[in-house]
Design a protein around this motif. Structure first.
Motif: not given
Length: 269
Positions: A84, A127-134, A152
């Motif tokens: 986070t 901002l939480h960890e995500t795989r969609d913003e790289w 990211r």
């Protein structure tokens, strides 16, 4: 904020833990510890690891970039976990409640992180960890974007830029390079060879002033880093000197360190 001596680079595991001074974020209810990586002595801006188990409640006087390394809990009733990112404007009211165990933070206040009771006027962004913003490194303009590097974005504003950068195993940059901006990095996972300076591993940190040559670069296992800069910047390149090239450096560093050579075979007993 950026008037600091260069640090290129250190293994932060080698630094001592010290008590967080009273009246600063992390000292609430006692027991907070910190490792200091670099400091701007003029305005009190600093980069450090913070570790605490007790609730922290008050107003943070300084703008700050915060990345959770370990631990879970809530901040202003918003959950946090490893990965986070939080950005606090100056004078943000925080009610930080750790869960079971220790919370460890990458903590980058933009001035002295005074922390005291009172009403706050700043805003907290989580901002939480995500795989969609790289995405690719778009600031390179017409220059080819490395296919094995993705970033990211965490923050982009007048105070600078903060982002995560990931590199796939085998990432290679054969030239030395420099940029006209300040650059700060904390290694979260993996390895990255920084020319003749050596291989940065998890917990590695550097702070560079503008126009500092570095490289060539190589990663055997891939890596993930947190980067802060004061602005976008172009890149200049030059060929490395003899003996500073990848063909010389990779065997010198990686063949001597078994931890940098992954093994898929049975464990040795």
């Amino acid at each position: 904020m950026w008037n600091r001596p260069d640090v290129d680079f250190i293994s932060t595991q080698d630094l001592p833990w010290a008590p967080v001074p009273g009246g600063q974020f992390g000292s609430g209810h006692g027991g907070g510890l910190r490792k200091t990586f670099s400091v701007d002595e003029e305005d009190g801006a600093r980069t450090e690891l913070l570790a605490f188990t007790n609730r922290q409640r008050g107003v943070l006087s300084a703008q700050a970039d915060i990345f959770v390394i370990a631990g879970r809990g809530t901040v202003n009733d918003e959950p946090y976990a490893p990965g986070t990112y939080l950005h606090a404007q100056a004078m943000t009211e925080l009610d930080w409640v750790p869960g079971v165990g220790e919370t460890v933070l990458y903590f980058g206040p933009h001035s002295t992180p005074d922390f005291a009771a009172g009403p706050g006027s700043g805003t907290l962004t989580v901002l939480h960890e995500t795989r969609d913003e790289w995405v690719s490194m778009g600031w390179r303009g017409d220059e080819a974007q490395p296919a094995d590097v993705r970033i990211r974005w965490l923050r982009r504003d007048e105070a600078g830029i903060v982002f995560l950068v990931g590199m796939l195993p085998g990432y290679t940059a054969i030239n030395e390079e420099k940029h006209p901006v300040y650059e700060e990095s904390f290694k979260i996972a993996g390895d990255l060879m920084l020319g003749r300076r050596g291989v940065v591993k998890p917990g590695g940190y550097f702070f560079r002033s503008p126009q500092t040559w570095h490289g060539p670069l190589y990663s055997r296992t891939g890596n993930l880093s947190l980067i802060r800069k004061n602005d976008f910047g172009s890149t200049d390149y030059r060929d490395p000197l003899p003996g500073h090239d990848l063909g010389s450096l990779i065997p010198a560093f990686y063949d001597r360190d078994a931890s940098l050579t992954p093994s898929l075979g049975p464990s040795q007993r």
